[in-house]
Design a protein around this motif. Structure first.
Motif, PDB file in Angstrom:
ATOM      1  N   ALA A 105       0.836  -1.206  -0.105  1.00  0.00           N
ATOM      2  CA  ALA A 105       0.076   0.008  -0.030  1.00  0.00           C
ATOM      3  C   ALA A 105       0.923   1.200  -0.046  1.00  0.00           C
ATOM      4  O   ALA A 105       0.629   2.298  -0.639  1.00  0.00           O
ATOM      5  CB  ALA A 105      -0.834   0.104   1.195  1.00  0.00           C
ATOM      6  N   ALA A 106       1.827   1.135   0.742  1.00  0.00           N
ATOM      7  CA  ALA A 106       2.675   2.247   0.860  1.00  0.00           C
ATOM      8  C   ALA A 106       3.623   2.615  -0.527  1.00  0.00           C
ATOM      9  O   ALA A 106       3.736   3.775  -1.088  1.00  0.00           O
ATOM     10  CB  ALA A 106       3.723   2.152   1.907  1.00  0.00           C
ATOM     11  N   ILE A 107       3.919   1.706  -1.167  1.00  0.00           N
ATOM     12  CA  ILE A 107       4.630   1.890  -2.434  1.00  0.00           C
ATOM     13  C   ILE A 107       3.552   2.075  -3.443  1.00  0.00           C
ATOM     14  O   ILE A 107       3.731   3.012  -4.462  1.00  0.00           O
ATOM     15  CB  ILE A 107       5.111   0.329  -2.979  1.00  0.00           C
ATOM     16  CG1 ILE A 107       6.174  -0.085  -1.999  1.00  0.00           C
ATOM     17  CG2 ILE A 107       5.694   0.256  -4.498  1.00  0.00           C
ATOM     18  CD1 ILE A 107       6.952  -1.501  -2.235  1.00  0.00           C
ATOM     19  N   ALA A 108       2.326   1.767  -3.405  1.00  0.00           N
ATOM     20  CA  ALA A 108       1.244   2.063  -4.451  1.00  0.00           C
ATOM     21  C   ALA A 108       1.135   3.591  -4.372  1.00  0.00           C
ATOM     22  O   ALA A 108       0.729   4.061  -5.460  1.00  0.00           O
ATOM     23  CB  ALA A 108       0.091   1.257  -4.096  1.00  0.00           C
ATOM     24  N   ALA A 109       1.448   4.378  -3.440  1.00  0.00           N
ATOM     25  CA  ALA A 109       1.194   5.540  -3.142  1.00  0.00           C
ATOM     26  C   ALA A 109       2.204   6.454  -3.893  1.00  0.00           C
ATOM     27  O   ALA A 109       2.198   7.754  -4.012  1.00  0.00           O
ATOM     28  CB  ALA A 109       0.732   6.092  -1.902  1.00  0.00           C
ATOM     29  N   HIS A 110       3.102   5.759  -4.380  1.00  0.00           N
ATOM     30  CA  HIS A 110       4.456   6.400  -4.851  1.00  0.00           C
ATOM     31  C   HIS A 110       4.785   5.917  -6.371  1.00  0.00           C
ATOM     32  O   HIS A 110       5.774   5.406  -6.239  1.00  0.00           O
ATOM     33  CB  HIS A 110       5.452   6.678  -4.069  1.00  0.00           C
ATOM     34  CG  HIS A 110       5.021   7.410  -2.681  1.00  0.00           C
ATOM     35  ND1 HIS A 110       5.199   8.659  -2.440  1.00  0.00           N
ATOM     36  CD2 HIS A 110       4.691   6.737  -1.563  1.00  0.00           C
ATOM     37  CE1 HIS A 110       4.834   9.103  -1.472  1.00  0.00           C
ATOM     38  NE2 HIS A 110       4.501   7.942  -0.664  1.00  0.00           N
ATOM     39  N   LYS A 111       3.963   6.199  -7.370  1.00  0.00           N
ATOM     40  CA  LYS A 111       4.231   5.812  -8.463  1.00  0.00           C
ATOM     41  C   LYS A 111       5.011   6.723  -9.613  1.00  0.00           C
ATOM     42  O   LYS A 111       5.789   6.200 -10.404  1.00  0.00           O
ATOM     43  CB  LYS A 111       2.959   5.275  -9.256  1.00  0.00           C
ATOM     44  CG  LYS A 111       2.244   4.279  -8.852  1.00  0.00           C
ATOM     45  CD  LYS A 111       0.875   3.823  -9.572  1.00  0.00           C
ATOM     46  CE  LYS A 111       0.156   2.743  -8.701  1.00  0.00           C
ATOM     47  NZ  LYS A 111      -1.215   2.447  -9.347  1.00  0.00           N
ATOM     48  N   ASP A 112       5.098   7.961  -9.145  1.00  0.00           N
ATOM     49  CA  ASP A 112       5.586   9.073  -9.953  1.00  0.00           C
ATOM     50  C   ASP A 112       6.729   9.796  -9.420  1.00  0.00           C
ATOM     51  O   ASP A 112       6.576  10.124  -8.302  1.00  0.00           O
ATOM     52  CB  ASP A 112       4.623   9.770 -10.874  1.00  0.00           C
ATOM     53  CG  ASP A 112       3.723   8.970 -11.502  1.00  0.00           C
ATOM     54  OD1 ASP A 112       4.035   8.260 -12.428  1.00  0.00           O
ATOM     55  OD2 ASP A 112       2.402   9.290 -11.415  1.00  0.00           O
ATOM     56  N   GLY A 113       7.731  10.263 -10.212  1.00  0.00           N
ATOM     57  CA  GLY A 113       8.738  11.023  -9.529  1.00  0.00           C
ATOM     58  C   GLY A 113       9.926  11.157 -10.176  1.00  0.00           C
ATOM     59  O   GLY A 113      10.296   9.965 -10.803  1.00  0.00           O
ATOM     60  N   LYS A 114      10.941  12.164 -10.103  1.00  0.00           N
ATOM     61  CA  LYS A 114      12.174  11.817 -11.115  1.00  0.00           C
ATOM     62  C   LYS A 114      13.092  11.141  -9.990  1.00  0.00           C
ATOM     63  O   LYS A 114      14.270  10.768 -10.336  1.00  0.00           O
ATOM     64  CB  LYS A 114      12.375  13.313 -11.472  1.00  0.00           C
ATOM     65  CG  LYS A 114      11.695  14.032 -12.650  1.00  0.00           C
ATOM     66  CD  LYS A 114      12.339  15.126 -12.629  1.00  0.00           C
ATOM     67  CE  LYS A 114      11.417  15.693 -14.083  1.00  0.00           C
ATOM     68  NZ  LYS A 114      11.804  17.222 -14.459  1.00  0.00           N
ATOM     69  N   VAL A 115      12.826  11.142  -8.674  1.00  0.00           N
ATOM     70  CA  VAL A 115      13.687  10.701  -7.447  1.00  0.00           C
ATOM     71  C   VAL A 115      12.979   9.371  -7.298  1.00  0.00           C
ATOM     72  O   VAL A 115      11.894   9.209  -7.101  1.00  0.00           O
ATOM     73  CB  VAL A 115      13.573  11.497  -6.292  1.00  0.00           C
ATOM     74  CG1 VAL A 115      14.444  10.875  -5.229  1.00  0.00           C
ATOM     75  CG2 VAL A 115      14.290  12.873  -6.630  1.00  0.00           C
ATOM     76  N   LEU A 116      13.872   8.447  -7.175  1.00  0.00           N
ATOM     77  CA  LEU A 116      13.408   6.965  -6.820  1.00  0.00           C
ATOM     78  C   LEU A 116      14.135   6.541  -5.582  1.00  0.00           C
ATOM     79  O   LEU A 116      15.072   6.516  -5.344  1.00  0.00           O
ATOM     80  CB  LEU A 116      14.007   6.037  -8.038  1.00  0.00           C
ATOM     81  CG  LEU A 116      13.767   4.288  -7.686  1.00  0.00           C
ATOM     82  CD1 LEU A 116      12.143   4.180  -7.699  1.00  0.00           C
ATOM     83  CD2 LEU A 116      14.375   3.615  -8.700  1.00  0.00           C
ATOM     84  N   LEU A 117      12.952   6.155  -4.705  1.00  0.00           N
ATOM     85  CA  LEU A 117      13.760   5.572  -3.518  1.00  0.00           C
ATOM     86  C   LEU A 117      13.820   3.876  -3.630  1.00  0.00           C
ATOM     87  O   LEU A 117      12.867   3.223  -3.898  1.00  0.00           O
ATOM     88  CB  LEU A 117      12.756   5.549  -2.407  1.00  0.00           C
ATOM     89  CG  LEU A 117      12.866   4.986  -1.071  1.00  0.00           C
ATOM     90  CD1 LEU A 117      14.386   5.373  -0.333  1.00  0.00           C
ATOM     91  CD2 LEU A 117      11.770   5.230   0.045  1.00  0.00           C
ATOM     92  N   PHE A 118      15.233   3.451  -3.759  1.00  0.00           N
ATOM     93  CA  PHE A 118      15.597   2.130  -3.813  1.00  0.00           C
ATOM     94  C   PHE A 118      15.367   1.290  -2.623  1.00  0.00           C
ATOM     95  O   PHE A 118      16.303   1.621  -1.886  1.00  0.00           O
ATOM     96  CB  PHE A 118      16.593   1.919  -4.894  1.00  0.00           C
ATOM     97  CG  PHE A 118      17.148   0.345  -5.181  1.00  0.00           C
ATOM     98  CD1 PHE A 118      16.560   0.072  -6.384  1.00  0.00           C
ATOM     99  CD2 PHE A 118      17.545  -0.416  -4.490  1.00  0.00           C
ATOM    100  CE1 PHE A 118      16.723  -1.031  -7.072  1.00  0.00           C
ATOM    101  CE2 PHE A 118      17.705  -1.743  -5.013  1.00  0.00           C
ATOM    102  CZ  PHE A 118      17.602  -2.032  -6.101  1.00  0.00           C
ATOM    103  N   LEU A 119      14.498   0.505  -2.358  1.00  0.00           N
ATOM    104  CA  LEU A 119      14.307   0.129  -0.967  1.00  0.00           C
ATOM    105  C   LEU A 119      15.278  -1.178  -0.656  1.00  0.00           C
ATOM    106  O   LEU A 119      15.726  -1.484   0.376  1.00  0.00           O
ATOM    107  CB  LEU A 119      12.846  -0.488  -0.719  1.00  0.00           C
ATOM    108  CG  LEU A 119      12.003   0.576  -0.839  1.00  0.00           C
ATOM    109  CD1 LEU A 119      10.351  -0.211  -0.780  1.00  0.00           C
ATOM    110  CD2 LEU A 119      11.852   1.646   0.700  1.00  0.00           C
TER     111      LEU A 119
END
Length: 363
Positions: free
Chosen positions: A127-141
């Motif tokens: 659910a947390a991942i689904a809220a962040h689909k776009d952006g020029k910055v990527l959080l690589f978990l």
């Protein structure tokens, strides 16, 4: 066994200083001389010079090394014992001499991208991942947070949300190749996995590497193997910048803690102050012995699979370092060390991930 001339040179030179003895986390935890780099070099020298057999016992010893580079940092003769250790792992894989317990882990990484063979994400993390689909910055978990400590991954996302950062997180995040590199070195399978990861990350301007193991692979191994990436920043460095710039407001709780430097950050990426800046903003920072570039590894997840007793002993040894300075709480920026320290925590002692600490102090 084939060894490069450079590895042979290091093996033959690793004889006299013995400085690895006091800094090796595994040797200190087990008390066994075989766990020092010097002892490992002597065994390999017998194979190179005398034609001794590469036995299963020698290969077990090769995988008792965490490759934390503490020995390299302390070697007064300037050699890197982890160089030949990593090369032997690669050569063993090429010659079919890798231990079965390592092959089992390698197979899982090749099949699923993680050391656990897991394919399903925790519901809260999904659910947390689904809220962040776009952006020029990527959080690589990273695989460790995604499949072993999903609360850490969720909390990392919450920290960036608190700061109002626009960022993306991949639901189908590729394996970084860091685990394969640790297990079998610069094999074709490792480079293939890294190249596939790089291709997916190319769409972003900046990659925030949450796990220090992935950060180290992105910055060091990818460059060594000629694999290009966007700009990479560690999670600790990024968050420290947010706090410094006032984009992430925190209030010091006054809680007394010590900070466990991940060796990947402190020694391999030369990052020692960013984590301390975060901790100092959120709590009262004290220091234990063997910190910064002299840090001791505190246990980890790969070794915990095939040698759980040693991983537990290492974590207990690090807890002893903290207890000896009167600490009740260790803060760590490493996902795997967090898991190891938490599992081995004595009664009344607490381990906090750095993102947990930040959230507890966030305004």
């Amino acid at each position: 066994m084939y060894m490069s001339e450079k590895s042979k040179q290091i093996v033959d030179a690793c004889r006299f200083c013995w400085m690895c003895r006091h800094i090796c986390p595994v040797g200190n935890a087990t008390g066994q001389e075989r766990n020092t780099s010097r002892a490992r070099a002597l065994a390999l020298s017998l194979i190179n010079r005398e034609g001794a057999e590469l036995t299963a016992d020698v290969m077990d010893n090769i995988y008792e090394c965490q490759m934390c580079e503490g020995c390299t940092k302390e070697c007064v003769t300037g050699w890197d014992p982890t160089y030949f250790t990593k090369e032997v792992r690669l050569q063993a894989a090429l010659e079919g001499k890798t231990p079965d317990y390592i092959n089992a882990i390698v197979d899982k990484v090749l099949e699923t991208g993680n050391i656990y063979g897991a394919t399903e994400l925790d519901a809260d993390l999904s659910a947390a991942i689904a809220a962040h689909k776009d952006g020029k910055v990527l959080l690589f978990l990273g695989a460790e947070a995604r499949y072993n400590v999903p609360t850490a991954a969720v909390n990392a996302i919450k920290v960036l949300e608190k700061a109002g950062v626009e960022f993306a997180v991949l639901a189908d995040e590729p394996a970084s190749g860091a685990a394969l590199d640790w297990l079998i070195g610069a094999a074709d399978e490792t480079k293939t996995q890294m190249s596939a990861c790089a291709a997916k990350l190319a769409a972003y301007e900046t990659v925030i590497a949450f796990d220090p193991q992935d950060a180290k692979a992105f910055v060091r191994e990818y460059k060594e193997y000629g694999i290009e990436l966007p700009a990479v920043v560690t999670f600790t460095s990024f968050v420290a910048g947010l706090i410094k710039d006032g984009k992430l407001a925190v209030a010091n709780t006054g809680k007394a803690v010590v900070f466990q430097d991940p060796y990947q950050l402190a020694r391999q990426l030369e990052e020692t102050e960013e984590g301390r800046a975060i901790v100092s903003a959120c709590a009262t920072l004290n220091e234990m012995l063997l910190i910064k570039k002299d840090t001791m590894w505190a246990g980890g997840s790969i070794m915990a699979i095939y040698n759980p007793l040693t991983s537990e002993l290492v974590a207990k040894e690090r807890w002893m370092n903290a207890i000896n300075v009167g600490a009740d709480t260790i803060v760590t920026a490493s996902v795997s060390e967090y898991a190891a320290l938490k599992a081995a925590a004595p009664a009344g002692k607490t381990v906090l991930s750095i993102e947990e600490l930040v959230l507890s102090a966030a305004k």
